[in-house]
Design a protein around this motif. Structure first.
Motif, PDB file in Angstrom:
ATOM      1  N   ASP A   1       0.855  -1.184   0.000  1.00 24.43           N
ATOM      2  CA  ASP A   1       0.000   0.000   0.000  1.00 24.43           C
ATOM      3  C   ASP A   1       0.899   1.245   0.000  1.00 24.43           C
ATOM      4  O   ASP A   1       2.134   1.128   0.002  1.00 24.43           O
ATOM      5  CB  ASP A   1      -1.013  -0.030   1.154  1.00 24.43           C
ATOM      6  CG  ASP A   1      -0.371   0.122   2.531  1.00 24.43           C
ATOM      7  OD1 ASP A   1       0.831   0.453   2.609  1.00 24.43           O
ATOM      8  OD2 ASP A   1      -1.071  -0.108   3.531  1.00 24.43           O
ATOM      9  N   ALA A   2       0.279   2.433   0.032  1.00 21.08           N
ATOM     10  CA  ALA A   2       1.070   3.651  -0.123  1.00 21.08           C
ATOM     11  C   ALA A   2       2.016   3.891   1.046  1.00 21.08           C
ATOM     12  O   ALA A   2       2.937   4.700   0.956  1.00 21.08           O
ATOM     13  CB  ALA A   2       0.142   4.847  -0.302  1.00 21.08           C
ATOM     14  N   ALA A   3       1.791   3.173   2.161  1.00 22.98           N
ATOM     15  CA  ALA A   3       2.703   3.310   3.304  1.00 22.98           C
ATOM     16  C   ALA A   3       3.781   2.230   3.270  1.00 22.98           C
ATOM     17  O   ALA A   3       4.602   2.132   4.181  1.00 22.98           O
ATOM     18  CB  ALA A   3       1.900   3.222   4.605  1.00 22.98           C
ATOM     19  N   GLY A   4       3.767   1.392   2.264  1.00 16.75           N
ATOM     20  CA  GLY A   4       4.795   0.345   2.146  1.00 16.75           C
ATOM     21  C   GLY A   4       4.436  -0.964   2.826  1.00 16.75           C
ATOM     22  O   GLY A   4       5.243  -1.891   2.879  1.00 16.75           O
ATOM     23  N   ASN A   5       3.199  -1.071   3.345  1.00 18.19           N
ATOM     24  CA  ASN A   5       2.787  -2.325   3.999  1.00 18.19           C
ATOM     25  C   ASN A   5       2.317  -3.344   2.968  1.00 18.19           C
ATOM     26  O   ASN A   5       1.636  -2.979   2.011  1.00 18.19           O
ATOM     27  CB  ASN A   5       1.607  -2.078   4.956  1.00 18.19           C
ATOM     28  CG  ASN A   5       1.934  -1.028   5.976  1.00 18.19           C
ATOM     29  OD1 ASN A   5       2.979  -1.088   6.624  1.00 18.19           O
ATOM     30  ND2 ASN A   5       1.067  -0.033   6.094  1.00 18.19           N
ATOM     31  N   PRO A   6       2.644  -4.637   3.201  1.00 18.43           N
ATOM     32  CA  PRO A   6       2.106  -5.650   2.288  1.00 18.43           C
ATOM     33  C   PRO A   6       0.583  -5.709   2.408  1.00 18.43           C
ATOM     34  O   PRO A   6       0.020  -5.315   3.440  1.00 18.43           O
ATOM     35  CB  PRO A   6       2.741  -6.959   2.784  1.00 18.43           C
ATOM     36  CG  PRO A   6       3.301  -6.671   4.129  1.00 18.43           C
ATOM     37  CD  PRO A   6       3.465  -5.185   4.277  1.00 18.43           C
ATOM     38  N   LEU A   7      -0.101  -6.183   1.354  1.00 10.47           N
ATOM     39  CA  LEU A   7      -1.570  -6.255   1.406  1.00 10.47           C
ATOM     40  C   LEU A   7      -1.979  -7.407   2.316  1.00 10.47           C
ATOM     41  O   LEU A   7      -1.393  -8.490   2.275  1.00 10.47           O
ATOM     42  CB  LEU A   7      -2.151  -6.462   0.004  1.00 10.47           C
ATOM     43  CG  LEU A   7      -1.706  -5.468  -1.070  1.00 10.47           C
ATOM     44  CD1 LEU A   7      -2.570  -5.625  -2.330  1.00 10.47           C
ATOM     45  CD2 LEU A   7      -1.768  -4.023  -0.576  1.00 10.47           C
ATOM     46  N   ASP A   8      -2.990  -7.169   3.135  1.00 10.17           N
ATOM     47  CA  ASP A   8      -3.443  -8.173   4.098  1.00 10.17           C
ATOM     48  C   ASP A   8      -4.793  -8.731   3.632  1.00 10.17           C
ATOM     49  O   ASP A   8      -5.808  -8.026   3.666  1.00 10.17           O
ATOM     50  CB  ASP A   8      -3.579  -7.484   5.469  1.00 10.17           C
ATOM     51  CG  ASP A   8      -3.993  -8.467   6.545  1.00 10.17           C
ATOM     52  OD1 ASP A   8      -4.326  -9.631   6.206  1.00 10.17           O
ATOM     53  OD2 ASP A   8      -3.997  -8.070   7.732  1.00 10.17           O
ATOM     54  N   PHE A   9      -4.777  -9.991   3.195  1.00 11.25           N
ATOM     55  CA  PHE A   9      -5.988 -10.608   2.641  1.00 11.25           C
ATOM     56  C   PHE A   9      -6.781 -11.379   3.703  1.00 11.25           C
ATOM     57  O   PHE A   9      -7.716 -12.096   3.372  1.00 11.25           O
ATOM     58  CB  PHE A   9      -5.614 -11.544   1.487  1.00 11.25           C
ATOM     59  CG  PHE A   9      -5.112 -10.802   0.267  1.00 11.25           C
ATOM     60  CD1 PHE A   9      -6.005 -10.327  -0.676  1.00 11.25           C
ATOM     61  CD2 PHE A   9      -3.761 -10.554   0.094  1.00 11.25           C
ATOM     62  CE1 PHE A   9      -5.567  -9.623  -1.788  1.00 11.25           C
ATOM     63  CE2 PHE A   9      -3.305  -9.853  -1.017  1.00 11.25           C
ATOM     64  CZ  PHE A   9      -4.215  -9.392  -1.963  1.00 11.25           C
ATOM     65  N   SER A  10      -6.396 -11.211   4.956  1.00  6.80           N
ATOM     66  CA  SER A  10      -6.985 -12.054   6.007  1.00  6.80           C
ATOM     67  C   SER A  10      -8.157 -11.401   6.723  1.00  6.80           C
ATOM     68  O   SER A  10      -8.716 -11.958   7.652  1.00  6.80           O
ATOM     69  CB  SER A  10      -5.909 -12.396   7.040  1.00  6.80           C
ATOM     70  OG  SER A  10      -5.629 -11.251   7.826  1.00  6.80           O
ATOM     71  N   LYS A  11      -8.551 -10.190   6.295  1.00  8.30           N
ATOM     72  CA  LYS A  11      -9.535  -9.434   7.069  1.00  8.30           C
ATOM     73  C   LYS A  11     -10.966  -9.593   6.579  1.00  8.30           C
ATOM     74  O   LYS A  11     -11.842  -8.847   6.979  1.00  8.30           O
ATOM     75  CB  LYS A  11      -9.172  -7.943   7.019  1.00  8.30           C
ATOM     76  CG  LYS A  11      -7.813  -7.612   7.602  1.00  8.30           C
ATOM     77  CD  LYS A  11      -7.981  -7.146   9.038  1.00  8.30           C
ATOM     78  CE  LYS A  11      -6.664  -6.929   9.761  1.00  8.30           C
ATOM     79  NZ  LYS A  11      -5.911  -5.812   9.243  1.00  8.30           N
ATOM     80  N   GLY A  12     -11.196 -10.513   5.646  1.00 10.22           N
ATOM     81  CA  GLY A  12     -12.543 -10.647   5.084  1.00 10.22           C
ATOM     82  C   GLY A  12     -12.577 -10.122   3.669  1.00 10.22           C
ATOM     83  O   GLY A  12     -11.569 -10.174   2.967  1.00 10.22           O
ATOM     84  N   LYS A  13     -13.738  -9.609   3.266  1.00  7.47           N
ATOM     85  CA  LYS A  13     -13.905  -9.209   1.860  1.00  7.47           C
ATOM     86  C   LYS A  13     -13.086  -7.988   1.470  1.00  7.47           C
ATOM     87  O   LYS A  13     -12.815  -7.763   0.296  1.00  7.47           O
ATOM     88  CB  LYS A  13     -15.376  -8.856   1.609  1.00  7.47           C
ATOM     89  CG  LYS A  13     -16.253 -10.060   1.452  1.00  7.47           C
ATOM     90  CD  LYS A  13     -17.634  -9.638   1.026  1.00  7.47           C
ATOM     91  CE  LYS A  13     -18.495 -10.866   0.901  1.00  7.47           C
ATOM     92  NZ  LYS A  13     -19.859 -10.600   0.545  1.00  7.47           N
ATOM     93  N   TYR A  14     -12.758  -7.162   2.464  1.00  3.93           N
ATOM     94  CA  TYR A  14     -12.094  -5.898   2.139  1.00  3.93           C
ATOM     95  C   TYR A  14     -10.621  -5.902   2.526  1.00  3.93           C
ATOM     96  O   TYR A  14     -10.202  -6.593   3.464  1.00  3.93           O
ATOM     97  CB  TYR A  14     -12.790  -4.735   2.866  1.00  3.93           C
ATOM     98  CG  TYR A  14     -14.204  -4.522   2.404  1.00  3.93           C
ATOM     99  CD1 TYR A  14     -14.470  -3.825   1.237  1.00  3.93           C
ATOM    100  CD2 TYR A  14     -15.266  -5.061   3.131  1.00  3.93           C
ATOM    101  CE1 TYR A  14     -15.774  -3.648   0.799  1.00  3.93           C
ATOM    102  CE2 TYR A  14     -16.574  -4.886   2.700  1.00  3.93           C
ATOM    103  CZ  TYR A  14     -16.828  -4.184   1.534  1.00  3.93           C
ATOM    104  OH  TYR A  14     -18.111  -4.014   1.090  1.00  3.93           O
ATOM    105  N   LEU A  15      -9.864  -5.079   1.798  1.00  2.00           N
ATOM    106  CA  LEU A  15      -8.466  -4.850   2.162  1.00  2.00           C
ATOM    107  C   LEU A  15      -8.449  -3.514   2.895  1.00  2.00           C
ATOM    108  O   LEU A  15      -8.777  -2.497   2.294  1.00  2.00           O
ATOM    109  CB  LEU A  15      -7.619  -4.691   0.895  1.00  2.00           C
ATOM    110  CG  LEU A  15      -7.312  -5.907   0.053  1.00  2.00           C
ATOM    111  CD1 LEU A  15      -6.688  -5.462  -1.268  1.00  2.00           C
ATOM    112  CD2 LEU A  15      -6.353  -6.818   0.798  1.00  2.00           C
ATOM    113  N   ASP A  16      -8.098  -3.516   4.144  1.00  2.00           N
ATOM    114  CA  ASP A  16      -8.029  -2.228   4.835  1.00  2.00           C
ATOM    115  C   ASP A  16      -6.628  -1.706   4.657  1.00  2.00           C
ATOM    116  O   ASP A  16      -5.695  -2.186   5.299  1.00  2.00           O
ATOM    117  CB  ASP A  16      -8.366  -2.402   6.319  1.00  2.00           C
ATOM    118  CG  ASP A  16      -9.862  -2.582   6.481  1.00  2.00           C
ATOM    119  OD1 ASP A  16     -10.602  -1.982   5.675  1.00  2.00           O
ATOM    120  OD2 ASP A  16     -10.278  -3.333   7.378  1.00  2.00           O
ATOM    121  N   LEU A  17      -6.478  -0.725   3.780  1.00  3.45           N
ATOM    122  CA  LEU A  17      -5.114  -0.298   3.506  1.00  3.45           C
ATOM    123  C   LEU A  17      -4.990   1.208   3.456  1.00  3.45           C
ATOM    124  O   LEU A  17      -5.974   1.934   3.424  1.00  3.45           O
ATOM    125  CB  LEU A  17      -4.604  -0.940   2.213  1.00  3.45           C
ATOM    126  CG  LEU A  17      -5.492  -0.892   0.970  1.00  3.45           C
ATOM    127  CD1 LEU A  17      -5.457   0.460   0.310  1.00  3.45           C
ATOM    128  CD2 LEU A  17      -4.996  -1.956   0.008  1.00  3.45           C
TER     129      LEU A  17
END
Ligand SMILES: Nc1ncnc2c1ncn2[C@@H]1O[C@H](COP(=O)(O)O)[C@@H](O)[C@H]1OP(=O)(O)O
Ligand SMILES: [Mg+2]
Length: 471
Positions: free
Chosen positions: A425-441
């Protein structure tokens, strides 16, 4: 001249309608020597492969007939490339309690085999014998002809006003149906984009009929599955199988049946994107991009309507990313660009300015000294193109408040990371697919190689500070 690279040429799409000379019956085909030759070749191949054993008739067996299916493959300029024929069993004559669950089809699709092999590897299933002599890769919803035909009449308005076509629902029903059939497991879970709400209304009945016809025609043409004709209720059930919420535990399939619907409707790029999550991590991704040229689309390369199109990308965690043509060529391993020179790093972004701020990406590109104009195409085809090094950067900056869905990035993300890239994401964090339908990024999504990521993050930070109103 806004820097947009229009892609692919409409001329190319215009040549994808089924030629009138494609026969629909044996009697029509047998009048032409080319089709007789094609049937003869296919028949010889089936004999050589010992596809069947002749046995005396058994009065207690339900004898199914078979029929020929014909398809003409065209070059991009409309000239005939190949005449394909399949001999398929009439699975719709199978009977419950007798032979409903038996498979009689003598052909199989390489794409299906590949998917199943990936499943087997991911699930640790033992593989006993694989014998693929005749591989067939045609006649699916990923077909350009299907796209063209559907575009004539089937664009609907979802309640949220985004365009959705019979193809979205049809593709979801088909993939869901195949996955459930191939994975007979109580714990089958699918997170998918469409739901059947609109189709269950009175106003959705005609669309539902079209979907049902499309899916049944596709199954018959493909020939991999001998199943009885599916009903409208079967369609609704298959679509609703995609209702899972995903999450950090267990395994979940993640599907975008037609990613880049706007591109699909425009006749441009779109993708069918399927991924598998295991304990919240993407472990498998398959990205079918029917309109993406096999040749590079990066930088300043001039595209021609003669470019062959139709790419399949697939990636398994720890095993790299591969690309093959949707026609069934041998897969090749692909890698992201290794450039560390940001000036020569061309970049991808959304075709639709409403999906991603073009102002912000232009500011970032300027800071990096990027010389090439942006390559603007729809859908996760961008991740595919990036994974084979067509460009070096992918930028996505939706407006504030837009919540990214996992099906829009799961397959693309592993296709890029397994090809050696980084997605953050724009802060350099990897995408987290574990939170359900949405990516909170945080703010946006970036993809590039490891060498360029620090520079890119710095340029993104500065541009966001300078023009926060871009989002
Ligand atoms: N306002 C929006 N901002 C950002 N992305 C959007 C917006 N509306 C739809 N999308 C999603 O962006 C994706 C396509 O992005 P791209 O521009 O890269 O082709 C689609 O999955 C689409 O969702 P949907 O599938 O619901 O249409
Ligand atoms: Mg999508």
């Amino acid at each position: 001249m806004d820097g947009t690279v229009p892609y692919p040429s409409r001329k190319c799409l215009a040549t994808t309608v089924t030629p009138s000379e494609t026969p629909t019956s044996y009697s029509a085909a047998s009048k032409h020597s080319e089709w007789r030759d094609a049937m003869n070749q296919e028949y010889q191949a089936l004999l050589q492969n010992h596809t069947w054993t002749v046995v005396p008739p058994n009065p207690s067996s339900n004898v199914l007939g078979c029929r020929w299916v014909y398809r003409t493959k065209l070059h991009a300029d409309g000239s005939i490339k190949r005449r394909k024929v399949w001999l398929v069993a009439k699975g719709y004559h199978q009977q419950p309690d007798l032979d409903l669950h038996e498979t009689f089809s003598p052909v199989v699709k390489a794409l299906t085999i590949r998917l199943i092999l990936s499943l087997a590897v991911a699930r640790g299933w033992p593989l006993c014998q694989i014998d693929i002599q005749n591989a067939f890769l045609h006649g699916t919803l990923t077909d350009q002809k299907v796209q063209k035909a559907l575009l004539q009449s089937d664009v609907q308005a979802k309640s949220d006003k985004s365009p959705v076509t019979v193809a979205d629902y049809g593709s979801q029903a088909l993939v869901s149906f195949v996955l459930e059939r191939e994975l007979p497991s109580d714990s089958f879970s699918l997170v998918a984009e469409e739901d059947s709400g609109d189709l269950r209304k009175e106003s959705g009945q005609e669309t539902l009929q079209r979907i049902t016809k499309l899916v049944n025609d596709t199954i018959v043409n493909d020939g991999s599955f001998s199943v009885p004709t599916l009903t409208m209720e079967d369609m609704l059930r298959a679509i609703d199988s995609g209702k899972s919420d995903g999450g950090s535990h267990g395994r979940h399939w993640v599907l975008d049946p037609i990613d880049g619907t706007k591109g699909f409707v425009r006749g441009d790029q779109y993708a069918i994107a399927l991924a598998l999550l295991d304990e919240g991590k993407v472990v498998l991704g398959v990205l079918a991009c029917p309109n993406l040229p096999l040749a590079s689309i990066g930088g300043n390369r001039l595209h021609s309507s003669h470019d062959e199109v139709g790419c399949l990308f697939f990636a398994k965690v720890g095993a790299g990313t591969y690309m093959q043509s949707l026609d069934g060529s041998s897969p090749i391993k692909v890698n992201v660009s290794t450039t560390d020179n940001s000036e020569e790093a061309s970049f991808f972004e959304s075709f639709e300015a409403a999906h991603s701020s073009h102002d912000l990406s232009s500011s970032i590109a300027k800071k990096l000294g990027v010389k090439a104009p942006p390559v603007r195409i729809d859908s996760q085809a961008k991740y595919g193109a990036l994974s084979r090094g067509d460009g070096a950067i992918y930028l996505r900056f939706p407006r504030k408040g837009y919540r990214e869905k996992i099906w829009d990035h799961a397959a693309g993300c592993i296709v890029v990371t397994e090809a050696g890239g980084v997605v953050a994401d724009a802060a350099g964090n990897p995408l987290d697919f574990s939170k359900g339908k949405y990516l909170d990024l945080d703010t946006g999504i970036l993809a590039t190689n490891e060498k360029l990521m620090p520079l890119l993050l710095k340029a993104v930070r500065e541009s966001l500070e300078e023009i926060p109103s871009a989002l």
